[in-house]
Write an enzyme that holds these catalytic residues in place. Structure first.
Site, PDB file in Angstrom:
ATOM      1  N   LYS A   1      11.949  -5.054  12.792  1.00  0.00           N
ATOM      2  CA  LYS A   1      11.842  -3.758  12.665  1.00  0.00           C
ATOM      3  C   LYS A   1      12.787  -2.258  13.253  1.00  0.00           C
ATOM      4  CE  LYS A   1       9.616  -2.112   9.883  1.00  0.00           C
ATOM      5  NZ  LYS A   1       9.764  -2.163   8.524  1.00  0.00           N
TER       6      LYS A   1
ATOM      7  N   THR B   1       7.989   1.500  12.509  1.00  0.00           N
ATOM      8  CA  THR B   1       7.191   1.334  12.636  1.00  0.00           C
ATOM      9  C   THR B   1       6.813   1.490  14.509  1.00  0.00           C
ATOM     10  OG1 THR B   1       5.217  -0.224  13.789  1.00  0.00           O
ATOM     11  CG2 THR B   1       7.476  -1.135  13.883  1.00  0.00           C
ATOM     12  N   ASP B   2       5.464   2.268  14.803  1.00  0.00           N
ATOM     13  CA  ASP B   2       5.391   2.580  16.497  1.00  0.00           C
ATOM     14  C   ASP B   2       5.180   1.310  17.293  1.00  0.00           C
ATOM     15  OD1 ASP B   2       2.771   1.568  14.697  1.00  0.00           O
ATOM     16  OD2 ASP B   2       1.720   1.988  16.900  1.00  0.00           O
TER      17      ASP B   2
ATOM     18  N   TYR C   1       7.675  -8.959  15.221  1.00  0.00           N
ATOM     19  CA  TYR C   1       7.395  -7.606  13.561  1.00  0.00           C
ATOM     20  C   TYR C   1       7.806  -6.018  14.387  1.00  0.00           C
ATOM     21  CZ  TYR C   1       5.586  -3.935  11.734  1.00  0.00           C
ATOM     22  OH  TYR C   1       5.233  -2.404  10.588  1.00  0.00           O
TER      23      TYR C   1
ATOM     24  N   GLN D   1       0.823  -0.897   0.117  1.00  0.00           N
ATOM     25  CA  GLN D   1      -0.202  -0.447  -0.368  1.00  0.00           C
ATOM     26  C   GLN D   1       0.877   1.147   0.273  1.00  0.00           C
ATOM     27  OE1 GLN D   1      -2.372  -0.049   3.626  1.00  0.00           O
ATOM     28  NE2 GLN D   1      -1.529  -1.075   4.627  1.00  0.00           N
TER      29      GLN D   1
ATOM     30  N   ALA E   1       8.304  -4.630   3.741  1.00  0.00           N
ATOM     31  CA  ALA E   1       8.246  -4.824   4.966  1.00  0.00           C
ATOM     32  C   ALA E   1       7.335  -6.404   5.531  1.00  0.00           C
ATOM     33  CB  ALA E   1       7.987  -3.881   6.142  1.00  0.00           C
ATOM     34  N   TYR E   2       7.847  -7.076   6.292  1.00  0.00           N
ATOM     35  CA  TYR E   2       7.391  -8.253   6.228  1.00  0.00           C
ATOM     36  C   TYR E   2       6.009  -7.379   7.801  1.00  0.00           C
ATOM     37  CZ  TYR E   2       6.005 -13.273   8.719  1.00  0.00           C
ATOM     38  OH  TYR E   2       5.172 -14.106   9.039  1.00  0.00           O
ATOM     39  N   THR E   3       4.772  -7.269   7.670  1.00  0.00           N
ATOM     40  CA  THR E   3       3.660  -6.852   8.277  1.00  0.00           C
ATOM     41  C   THR E   3       3.088  -7.512   8.418  1.00  0.00           C
ATOM     42  OG1 THR E   3       2.225  -5.831   5.957  1.00  0.00           O
ATOM     43  CG2 THR E   3       4.473  -4.391   6.978  1.00  0.00           C
TER      44      THR E   3
ATOM     45  N   LEU F   1      13.236 -10.504  -1.269  1.00  0.00           N
ATOM     46  CA  LEU F   1      14.263  -9.337   0.362  1.00  0.00           C
ATOM     47  C   LEU F   1      14.714 -10.777   0.791  1.00  0.00           C
ATOM     48  CD1 LEU F   1      11.485  -6.540   0.337  1.00  0.00           C
ATOM     49  CD2 LEU F   1      14.051  -6.172  -0.715  1.00  0.00           C
TER      50      LEU F   1
END
Length: 297
Positions: A128, A100-101, A124, A11, A59-61, A36
Site C-alpha cells: 500500500k 491504510t494506517d 499489505y 465495502q 485493494a488487496y486487503t 487489476l
C-alpha cells in the site's frame, strides 16, 4: 463518463456508488469487469471510458494472506494504482486513491500525521505504501486518503466477523493491545463526495481546485480504541449480534502470519483544514452504522 469507480464490489466501493449518485454519471468496475493484475487491461479501460475523475477503491486487503501472496498483493496495491495514476495524468483526469494506517509501525503513542515516516510491518502495508508512491510519482492530480479499520454492513470486515462469532461462541477473546480508529466505510465515501462536490471537477472538468490541494491526507474517525473494546461495542450495539462476554488478550496470545502495528491512530486535522472534511468519533460512527443496519433490516 464523468466518474470511473474501480472496486465497485468492495465495502468502500459500494458506499462510493451510493454517495456519488448526485455527482454525475458514474461507470463502476469490479473484478468481473477489470483484472487489476493486468496493467494493459487497466489502460484500455481508462482510455475507453475517458473519465474526468477516477476513484480507486480496490485493494488487496487480506492482511495475513498477503504474506503468502506478495506478488498478487503488489500487483493490486502497487502496480494497479500506478497505472491508473499514469493514465489519469495522460488524460488530464484526477485520481482519488485510498491507503491504510498499516503503513506505520505503531511505535508512536500519539496520532500519526501525514509527515511522519512510514515503516510498514507487513506485506499489505508495504504494498500500500508503494502504491501511494506510485500515484505520487505519476505527476498528475491526485488525492490519497489513508483510512483505518474500515467496516460496513457488507463484505468481509471485523464488525461482521464479531457479529457472526457472537452466535458461534459463548464468549470471545480479542486482542486489547492494538489501538486504532474504526471507521465506517459510508463516512469515508460521503466525505469523499463532499470534497469532490466542492472541487466542481465533475461538472466543469476543471481539476484546478484539486491540483491546488493535491496530496496525501488522513481520513478516519476520531478518537481511539482497541480491537477488544471495539468488539465489546459491536456485541452491545449492532443488530443481529448476541451480547456475549468479550475478554481482552494480548497480541502474543493470538499469533498471525502478519505483524500489525500496536498503535495506528491517524491525525486527520490536515483534511479538516485543507479540504473541509472531518469524520465523527469512532463510537458515533458505530452508532450511526448500527442505526442504519436496524433501519435496513
Amino acid at each position: 463518463m464523468a466518474i470511473m469507480i474501480v472496486g465497485k464490489d468492495g465495502q468502500l466501493g459500494f458506499e462510493l456508488r451510493r454517495a456519488f449518485t448526485a455527482l454525475g454519471p458514474v461507470t463502476s468496475l469490479g473484478r468481473a469487469e477489470l483484472d487489476l493484475a493486468d496493467a494493459d487491461a487497466i489502460r484500455r479501460a481508462v482510455r475507453a471510458i475517458a473519465p474526468t475523475l477516477v476513484v480507486n477503491a480496490a485493494a488487496y486487503t487480506a492482511v495475513d494472506r498477503a504474506e503468502a501472496e506478495p506478488d498478487l498483493a503488489r500487483a493490486v496495491n502497487t502496480l494497479a494504482p500506478g497505472v491508473l495514476a499514469e493514465e489519469c495524468a495522460r488524460l488530464g483526469a484526477a485520481l482519488v486513491h485510498y491507503s491504510t494506517d498499516y503503513v506505520f509501525d505503531g511505535m508512536r503513542r500519539a496520532p500519526y500525521r501525514e509527515t511522519d515516516a512510514p515503516n510498514p510491518l507487513n506485506v499489505y502495508g508495504r504494498t500500500k505504501l508503494e502504491g501511494e508512491r506510485a500515484v505520487q510519482a505519476a505527476g498528475g492530480v491526485f488525492l490519497i486518503f489513508r483510512t483505518a479499520w474500515v467496516y460496513s454492513a457488507r463484505g468481509r470486515n471485523f464488525l461482521l466477523t464479531i457479529r457472526r462469532l457472537s452466535h458461534e461462541r459463548e464468549a470471545l477473546q480479542v486482542v486489547d493491545d492494538q489501538v486504532g480508529c474504526p471507521t465506517w466505510a459510508r463516512l469515508v465515501a460521503e466525505a469523499t463526495a463532499r470534497v469532490l462536490q466542492a472541487s466542481r471537477v465533475v461538472e466543469t472538468r476543471d481539476t484546478g481546485w484539486l491540483r491546488e490541494r493535491r496530496g496525501l491526507y488522513h481520513l478516519a474517525c476520531g478518537g481511539e480504541t482497541s480491537w477488544c473494546a471495539f468488539a465489546q461495542a459491536i456485541v452491545a450495539q449492532v443488530p443481529g449480534a448476541r451480547p456475549v462476554p468479550v475478554y481482552p488478550i494480548p497480541t502474543s496470545a493470538y499469533p498471525t502470519p502478519a505483524r500489525r502495528p500496536a498503535y495506528s491512530v491517524l491525525d486527520c486535522s490536515r483534511a479538516r483544514q485543507v479540504l473541509g472534511v472531518e469524520l465523527p468519533r469512532w463510537d458515533e460512527g458505530l452508532r450511526r452504522c448500527a442505526a442504519d443496519m436496524a433501519e435496513s433490516g
